[in-house]
Design an enzyme around this catalytic site. Structure first.
Site, mmCIF file in Angstrom:
data_model
loop_
_atom_site.group_PDB
_atom_site.id
_atom_site.type_symbol
_atom_site.label_atom_id
_atom_site.label_comp_id
_atom_site.label_asym_id
_atom_site.label_seq_id
_atom_site.Cartn_x
_atom_site.Cartn_y
_atom_site.Cartn_z
ATOM 1 N N GLY A 1 2.745 -1.471 4.449
ATOM 2 C CA GLY A 1 2.781 -0.034 4.192
ATOM 3 C C GLY A 1 4.218 0.420 3.991
ATOM 4 O O GLY A 1 4.776 0.343 2.885
ATOM 5 N N HIS B 1 -9.509 0.473 5.155
ATOM 6 C CA HIS B 1 -8.221 0.652 5.835
ATOM 7 C C HIS B 1 -8.437 1.545 7.055
ATOM 8 O O HIS B 1 -9.266 2.463 7.022
ATOM 9 C CB HIS B 1 -7.207 1.284 4.874
ATOM 10 N N ASN C 1 0.867 -1.186 0.000
ATOM 11 C CA ASN C 1 0.000 0.000 0.000
ATOM 12 C C ASN C 1 0.902 1.234 0.000
ATOM 13 O O ASN C 1 1.510 1.556 1.019
ATOM 14 C CB ASN C 1 -0.899 -0.040 1.247
ATOM 15 N N TRP C 2 0.962 1.915 -1.138
ATOM 16 C CA TRP C 2 1.881 3.067 -1.261
ATOM 17 C C TRP C 2 1.305 4.329 -0.630
ATOM 18 O O TRP C 2 1.984 5.339 -0.552
ATOM 19 C CB TRP C 2 2.209 3.321 -2.738
ATOM 20 N N GLU D 1 -5.379 -5.934 10.456
ATOM 21 C CA GLU D 1 -4.347 -4.944 10.760
ATOM 22 C C GLU D 1 -4.644 -4.297 12.114
ATOM 23 O O GLU D 1 -5.451 -3.352 12.191
ATOM 24 C CB GLU D 1 -4.340 -3.844 9.693
ATOM 25 N N SER E 1 3.529 -3.121 10.504
ATOM 26 C CA SER E 1 4.986 -3.067 10.697
ATOM 27 C C SER E 1 5.711 -4.296 10.157
ATOM 28 O O SER E 1 6.702 -4.752 10.741
ATOM 29 C CB SER E 1 5.332 -2.874 12.182
HETATM 30 C C1 PEP Z 1 -0.779 -0.138 6.805
HETATM 31 O O1 PEP Z 1 -0.884 1.066 7.021
HETATM 32 O O2 PEP Z 1 -1.680 -0.788 6.257
HETATM 33 C C2 PEP Z 1 0.436 -0.824 7.211
HETATM 34 C C3 PEP Z 1 0.387 -2.131 7.370
HETATM 35 O O3 PEP Z 1 1.515 -0.040 7.400
HETATM 36 P P1 PEP Z 1 2.949 -0.512 7.943
HETATM 37 O O4 PEP Z 1 3.350 -1.733 7.184
HETATM 38 O O5 PEP Z 1 3.837 0.665 7.680
HETATM 39 O O6 PEP Z 1 2.750 -0.791 9.401
#
Ligand code: PEP
Length: 256
Positions: free
Chosen positions: A235, A93, A8-9, A165, A214
């Site tokens: 992310g 999200h 996810n950019w 998430e 993360s």
């Molecule tokens: C996200 O925002 O969906 C996400 C998983 O971010 P990150 O991998 O940076 O925790």
């Protein structure tokens, strides 16, 4: 079942930068039969990237869209307009829920709109730090999951992907902490049980369940081997080519 690696950019990269980055990913990624690599660039980049992408290697996802097909919705883009441009749509999200106040009603309408337009929904669910601390995780997840899927026909349920998430584990959250694979395993079992109760065993077992929060090249292997987890939503690490490619390669090793 396939493994899914989704980047996810968010609101990063210009159209030119997105194209250069996709080019690099295409050069460094092979076509895997058992791994689906998906990237979600911003809206402006989706159409040009859809002409550039090699769908045998990488698929495109929208980060969000409006559930109405057409109409007087200034500034919005619909799943109908995205049809043929993306194969997947990230829906619900936590940033959409929290920063843009998307309700369960909006989210369920988006899931239905994506399916109506032949776009596979990636429905995100996850509890806040406070809900986690107060032991409300299961209730929150059950509501988000069944609420988000309530307009989906029995026939379409197996076309949906779920991403768990926990908001407290997302890297951009203040004081975020890493979720342990054991914690994720327990939640994966709970989500699967909830799906089995609602839709029956064979349908529920066919629904891919991803983890996000993360994820990086160091911990990706541990999350990918959690029973019941079929892929990752990433992310921060998806913005760094070498890290994203490393995670895809880890997924391949885990599959083999
Ligand atoms: C996200 O925002 O969906 C996400 C998983 O971010 P990150 O991998 O940076 O925790």
């Amino acid at each position: 079942m396939k493994s899914y690696i989704v980047g996810n950019w968010k609101m990063n990269f210009s159209v030119g930068e997105s194209s250069v980055y996709l080019h690099k990913l295409l050069q460094k990624t092979r076509a895997f039969r058992d791994i689906e690599v998906i990237v979600a660039p911003s809206f402006v980049a989706l159409q040009p990237l859809s002409l550039q992408v090699d769908r045998k290697k990488i698929r495109l996802a929208a980060q969000s869209a409006n559930p109405h097909d057409f109409g007087a919705y200034t500034g919005e883009v619909s799943y109908t307009q995205l049809r043929g441009i993306v194969d997947y749509g990230i829906i619900g999200h936590s940033e959409r829920r929290q920063l843009f106040h998307e309700s369960d009603k909006d989210i369920r309408a988006s899931v239905a709109a994506a399916l109506r337009n032949q776009i596979t929904p990636i429905l995100c669910i996850g509890e806040t730090e406070t809900e986690h601390t107060f032991g409300e995780t299961h209730d929150v997840l059950r509501d988000q999951l069944l609420g988000g899927l309530s307009e989906v026909s029995a026939e379409d349920i197996s076309k949906v992907i779920i991403a768990y998430e926990p908001i407290w584990a997302i890297s951009t959250t203040t004081d975020s902490r890493i979720a342990s694979p054991d914690e994720i395993g327990e939640i994966a079992q709970f989500i699967r049980r909830t799906l089995v109760d609602a839709y029956g065993e064979s349908t529920a077992e066919a629904i891919p369940l991803l983890y996000g929060g993360s994820v990086n090249p160091t911990n990706a292997g541990a999350y990918l081997t959690v029973p019941g987890i079929n892929g990752l939503l990433i992310g921060g690490a998806s913005l760094i080519g070498d890290q994203f490619i490393d995670i895809i390669e880890t997924a391949k090793k885990v599959k083999d």
